[in-house]
Design a protein around this motif. Structure first.
Motif, PDB file in Angstrom:
ATOM      1  N   LEU A 195       0.706  -0.975   0.165  1.00 18.56           N
ATOM      2  CA  LEU A 195       0.036   0.066   0.150  1.00 18.56           C
ATOM      3  C   LEU A 195       0.829   0.985   0.237  1.00 18.56           C
ATOM      4  O   LEU A 195       0.540   2.352  -1.139  1.00 18.56           O
ATOM      5  N   ILE A 196       1.896   1.053   0.787  1.00 19.06           N
ATOM      6  CA  ILE A 196       2.565   2.453   0.373  1.00 19.06           C
ATOM      7  C   ILE A 196       3.328   2.614  -0.399  1.00 19.06           C
ATOM      8  O   ILE A 196       4.064   3.111  -0.870  1.00 19.06           O
ATOM      9  N   ALA A 197       3.834   1.390  -1.277  1.00 18.25           N
ATOM     10  CA  ALA A 197       4.251   1.317  -2.576  1.00 18.25           C
ATOM     11  C   ALA A 197       3.460   2.330  -3.819  1.00 18.25           C
ATOM     12  O   ALA A 197       3.700   3.596  -4.386  1.00 18.25           O
ATOM     13  N   HIS A 198       1.830   1.495  -3.652  1.00 18.84           N
ATOM     14  CA  HIS A 198       1.295   2.659  -4.695  1.00 18.84           C
ATOM     15  C   HIS A 198       0.863   4.157  -4.015  1.00 18.84           C
ATOM     16  O   HIS A 198       0.981   5.117  -5.065  1.00 18.84           O
ATOM     17  N   LEU A 199       0.770   4.069  -2.476  1.00 22.58           N
ATOM     18  CA  LEU A 199       0.631   5.076  -2.507  1.00 22.58           C
ATOM     19  C   LEU A 199       2.380   6.151  -3.100  1.00 22.58           C
ATOM     20  O   LEU A 199       1.645   7.113  -3.419  1.00 22.58           O
ATOM     21  N   TYR A 200       3.281   5.539  -2.928  1.00 24.86           N
ATOM     22  CA  TYR A 200       4.187   6.777  -3.140  1.00 24.86           C
ATOM     23  C   TYR A 200       4.194   6.603  -5.019  1.00 24.86           C
ATOM     24  O   TYR A 200       4.469   7.848  -5.912  1.00 24.86           O
ATOM     25  N   ASN A 201       3.892   5.443  -5.659  1.00 23.33           N
ATOM     26  CA  ASN A 201       4.328   5.337  -6.817  1.00 23.33           C
ATOM     27  C   ASN A 201       3.055   5.999  -7.414  1.00 23.33           C
ATOM     28  O   ASN A 201       3.549   7.101  -8.373  1.00 23.33           O
ATOM     29  N   SER A 202       1.466   6.042  -7.187  1.00 28.69           N
ATOM     30  CA  SER A 202       0.469   7.055  -7.903  1.00 28.69           C
ATOM     31  C   SER A 202       1.255   8.596  -7.623  1.00 28.69           C
ATOM     32  O   SER A 202       0.655   9.279  -8.787  1.00 28.69           O
ATOM     33  N   ASP A 203       1.686   9.166  -6.173  1.00 26.81           N
ATOM     34  CA  ASP A 203       1.770  10.797  -6.382  1.00 26.81           C
ATOM     35  C   ASP A 203       3.274  10.385  -7.029  1.00 26.81           C
ATOM     36  O   ASP A 203       3.000  11.609  -8.014  1.00 26.81           O
ATOM     37  N   ALA A 204       3.580   9.912  -7.268  1.00 23.91           N
ATOM     38  CA  ALA A 204       5.577  10.591  -8.437  1.00 23.91           C
ATOM     39  C   ALA A 204       4.644  10.875  -9.911  1.00 23.91           C
ATOM     40  O   ALA A 204       5.194  10.881 -10.840  1.00 23.91           O
ATOM     41  N   ALA A 205       4.020   9.437 -10.233  1.00 22.17           N
ATOM     42  CA  ALA A 205       3.650   9.038 -11.198  1.00 22.17           C
ATOM     43  C   ALA A 205       2.056  10.601 -11.814  1.00 22.17           C
ATOM     44  O   ALA A 205       1.980  11.796 -12.847  1.00 22.17           O
ATOM     45  N   ARG A 206       1.796  11.499 -11.091  1.00 16.22           N
ATOM     46  CA  ARG A 206       1.154  13.189 -10.590  1.00 16.22           C
ATOM     47  C   ARG A 206       2.062  13.941 -10.531  1.00 16.22           C
ATOM     48  O   ARG A 206       2.307  15.506 -10.930  1.00 16.22           O
ATOM     49  N   HIS A 207       3.486  14.136 -10.093  1.00 14.32           N
ATOM     50  CA  HIS A 207       4.255  14.633  -9.780  1.00 14.32           C
ATOM     51  C   HIS A 207       5.385  14.576 -10.910  1.00 14.32           C
ATOM     52  O   HIS A 207       6.661  15.166 -10.274  1.00 14.32           O
ATOM     53  N   ASN A 208       5.128  13.636 -11.646  1.00 15.68           N
ATOM     54  CA  ASN A 208       6.858  14.119 -12.900  1.00 15.68           C
ATOM     55  C   ASN A 208       7.541  13.327 -12.420  1.00 15.68           C
ATOM     56  O   ASN A 208       9.146  13.524 -12.305  1.00 15.68           O
ATOM     57  N   GLY A 209       7.027  12.099 -11.765  1.00 19.21           N
ATOM     58  CA  GLY A 209       8.324  10.804 -11.273  1.00 19.21           C
ATOM     59  C   GLY A 209       8.831  11.295  -9.731  1.00 19.21           C
ATOM     60  O   GLY A 209       9.580  11.180  -8.968  1.00 19.21           O
ATOM     61  N   GLN A 210       8.495  12.991  -9.360  1.00 21.90           N
ATOM     62  CA  GLN A 210       8.787  13.233  -8.311  1.00 21.90           C
ATOM     63  C   GLN A 210       7.783  12.604  -6.402  1.00 21.90           C
ATOM     64  O   GLN A 210       6.480  13.032  -6.949  1.00 21.90           O
ATOM     65  N   VAL A 211       8.420  11.913  -6.155  1.00 21.34           N
ATOM     66  CA  VAL A 211       7.034  11.924  -4.865  1.00 21.34           C
ATOM     67  C   VAL A 211       7.305  13.198  -3.685  1.00 21.34           C
ATOM     68  O   VAL A 211       8.581  13.234  -3.462  1.00 21.34           O
ATOM     69  N   GLN A 212       5.874  12.776  -3.903  1.00 18.08           N
ATOM     70  CA  GLN A 212       6.015  14.613  -3.163  1.00 18.08           C
ATOM     71  C   GLN A 212       4.984  14.454  -1.668  1.00 18.08           C
ATOM     72  O   GLN A 212       5.264  14.833  -0.349  1.00 18.08           O
ATOM     73  N   VAL A 213       4.714  12.812  -1.683  1.00 14.26           N
ATOM     74  CA  VAL A 213       3.007  12.338  -0.153  1.00 14.26           C
ATOM     75  C   VAL A 213       4.553  12.168   0.478  1.00 14.26           C
ATOM     76  O   VAL A 213       5.942  11.403   0.047  1.00 14.26           O
ATOM     77  N   VAL A 214       3.768  12.242   1.700  1.00 14.26           N
ATOM     78  CA  VAL A 214       4.371  11.543   2.774  1.00 14.26           C
ATOM     79  C   VAL A 214       3.687  10.708   4.045  1.00 14.26           C
ATOM     80  O   VAL A 214       2.397  10.463   3.721  1.00 14.26           O
ATOM     81  N   TYR A 215       3.954   9.734   3.804  1.00 13.30           N
ATOM     82  CA  TYR A 215       3.268   8.751   4.719  1.00 13.30           C
ATOM     83  C   TYR A 215       4.005   8.402   6.067  1.00 13.30           C
ATOM     84  O   TYR A 215       5.370   8.693   6.088  1.00 13.30           O
ATOM     85  N   THR A 216       3.408   8.134   7.276  1.00 15.70           N
ATOM     86  CA  THR A 216       3.863   8.634   8.822  1.00 15.70           C
ATOM     87  C   THR A 216       3.180   7.273   9.641  1.00 15.70           C
ATOM     88  O   THR A 216       1.907   7.135   9.165  1.00 15.70           O
ATOM     89  N   CYS A 217       3.985   6.417  10.113  1.00 21.91           N
ATOM     90  CA  CYS A 217       3.579   5.993  10.868  1.00 21.91           C
ATOM     91  C   CYS A 217       4.099   5.194  12.596  1.00 21.91           C
ATOM     92  O   CYS A 217       5.274   5.688  12.214  1.00 21.91           O
ATOM     93  N   LYS A 218       4.006   4.536  13.158  1.00 22.73           N
ATOM     94  CA  LYS A 218       4.077   4.145  13.964  1.00 22.73           C
ATOM     95  C   LYS A 218       5.383   2.699  14.327  1.00 22.73           C
ATOM     96  O   LYS A 218       5.644   2.210  14.862  1.00 22.73           O
ATOM     97  N   GLN A 219       6.371   3.430  13.207  1.00 22.12           N
ATOM     98  CA  GLN A 219       7.156   2.026  13.241  1.00 22.12           C
ATOM     99  C   GLN A 219       8.667   2.817  13.155  1.00 22.12           C
ATOM    100  O   GLN A 219       8.366   4.124  12.189  1.00 22.12           O
TER     101      GLN A 219
END
Length: 432
Positions: A195-219
């Motif tokens: 799911l994290i990979a999908h979050l990053y990859n889909s965000d990169a696809a919308r931002h010319n290959g640059q990951v701008q989204v942030v994922y945060t969790c307690k780990q």
């Protein structure tokens, strides 16, 4: 807890609504109307008070979704306020130019809600199943767990697939700038990491290959995401960005809790920023969506403080040490109450300036910064944020000694802007 006989929440529910075999959580949902909720007004208040990003609840441990889900009928569009809460918050954040995030606590709901499948063990209705045991309500209360499946995250593959599909729906339909998970990465590499990979990859696809989204969790992140501490702080500067999530009160509207004072919020913010962290602060709302008067007043005080001291917070970086003073802590979750004073000082840097922020106003009119003693390098200028006058100061082998005006700029902090030549902290054992 409302399905655990003898528990305080059970007793309250029984007295107020009736027995959970007939009157369960599903009967509470329609009572939530959010009839006074004005996200645009609230977002403007939050931004003025200092917010630089905003996070909406997506789903808490109750398996009730605040977005218009096509996969789950128990959502806020179909029931309760009959509004897409996530979308309304997102639109309000975007109007104010704030990055928008969503918080998901869904992964743990499967095991949390298994109590709804039980029954009283004693009394006149002993053995009568609660409403969660009724198959027609399993979409809300979940299907029964296998024996022994009681950990924070279920081992049930069926539930894990459901979690993935539904959080993916949230990501795909709302494209949040941040996604927060209440726990570690859910369900291991095959599910959570995918799911994290999908979050990053889909965000990169919308931002010319640059990951701008942030994922945060307690780990612990090791740079893979942003580590979150619930109601706690790091013990020192963390090389990777991190976040504290905490609240000015309980996590929900609890009339038995007193709200935190503004001093507590400001001190948390300063300490966290000095250690390379971010503060995600919950502003507790009434069930109707409004704020208590004291909460509005606190936001106003925060706005006044930020207007003066924001330059020492925003776009800053940690210094070589985060601070000095007498407070000692190990850091970690659920450790956030400290008796700070003006002797506790935190540092931030920006554009060649060093900011030294005392967590209180020195009552004797003098601030001593031992980290800036003569071995630290030559200090060339010192000014006080919020004060136009000239300060008397001197740099000695004991520290940078600054006389501050009798009139307090803030009752909560005393923030200095320090200029010098390649300043490095003096060797001070008391630096925490």
């Amino acid at each position: 807890n409302m399905y655990i006989q003898g528990n305080r929440q059970y007793e309250h529910h029984l007295k107020t609504y009736g027995h959970p075999s007939e009157h369960g959580y599903k009967e509470i949902i329609p009572q939530w109307k959010a009839e006074k909720w004005d996200p645009d007004r609230l977002m403007a208040l939050y931004k003025k008070a200092g917010a630089r990003y905003f996070v909406s609840m997506g789903s808490h441990h109750d398996n009730f979704y605040l977005w218009g889900s096509k996969l789950h009928e128990w959502n806020a569009v179909n029931m309760g306020p009959h509004r897409d809460v996530v979308r309304a918050w997102q639109e309000a954040a975007q109007k104010e130019g704030l990055p928008f995030g969503v918080s998901e606590h869904l992964g743990a709901s499967f095991t949390w809600f298994q109590t709804s499948h039980g029954a009283d063990s004693k009394g006149p209705l002993a053995g009568v199943p609660y409403d969660g045991a009724d198959p027609q309500f399993q979409e809300l209360y979940h299907f029964p767990a296998e024996p022994g499946d009681t950990a924070w995250y279920s081992t049930n593959p069926r539930w894990q697939r459901q979690w993935f599909e539904r959080i993916k729906e949230l990501v795909d339909n709302y494209h949040p700038d941040l996604l927060y998970t209440d726990g570690g990465v859910p369900f291991g590499n095959e599910v959570g990491a995918s799911l994290i990979a999908h979050l990053y990859n889909s965000d990169a696809a919308r931002h010319n290959g640059q990951v701008q989204v942030v994922y945060t969790c307690k780990q612990s992140s090791e740079g893979r995401w942003v580590e979150d501490l619930e109601r706690g702080v790091m013990p020192r500067i963390n090389p990777n960005p991190w976040q504290t999530d905490t609240s000015i009160g309980d996590w929900f509207y609890n009339k038995h809790w007193k709200f935190r004072p503004v001093s507590w919020t400001i001190h948390m913010l300063v300490d966290i920023v000095s250690k390379n962290g971010n503060l995600l602060l919950n502003i507790v709302q009434r069930p109707d969506g409004s704020l208590d008067p004291e909460v509005e007043d606190a936001l106003g005080e925060m706005a006044d403080w930020i207007a003066v001291h924001g330059e020492a917070i925003y776009a800053t970086r940690p210094w070589l040490v985060y601070g000095e003073g007498g407070i000692r802590y190990k850091g970690g979750h659920f450790k956030e109450d400290f008796n700070y004073s003006s002797k506790d000082i935190r540092f931030t840097t920006k554009d060649g300036q060093l900011y030294a922020i005392a967590l209180g106003w020195p009552e004797d009119g003098q601030l001593t910064i031992r980290s800036l003693a003569t071995p630290a390098g030559k200090v060339t200028a010192v000014s006080l944020l919020g004060y136009d006058g000239t300060l008397d100061w001197r740099q000695t082998d004991d520290g940078l000694i600054v006389s501050v005006p009798a009139q307090k700029v803030s009752p909560y902090t005393c923030a200095l802007r320090v200029t010098g030549n390649d300043l490095k902290p003096a060797s001070i054992p008391e630096v925490v």
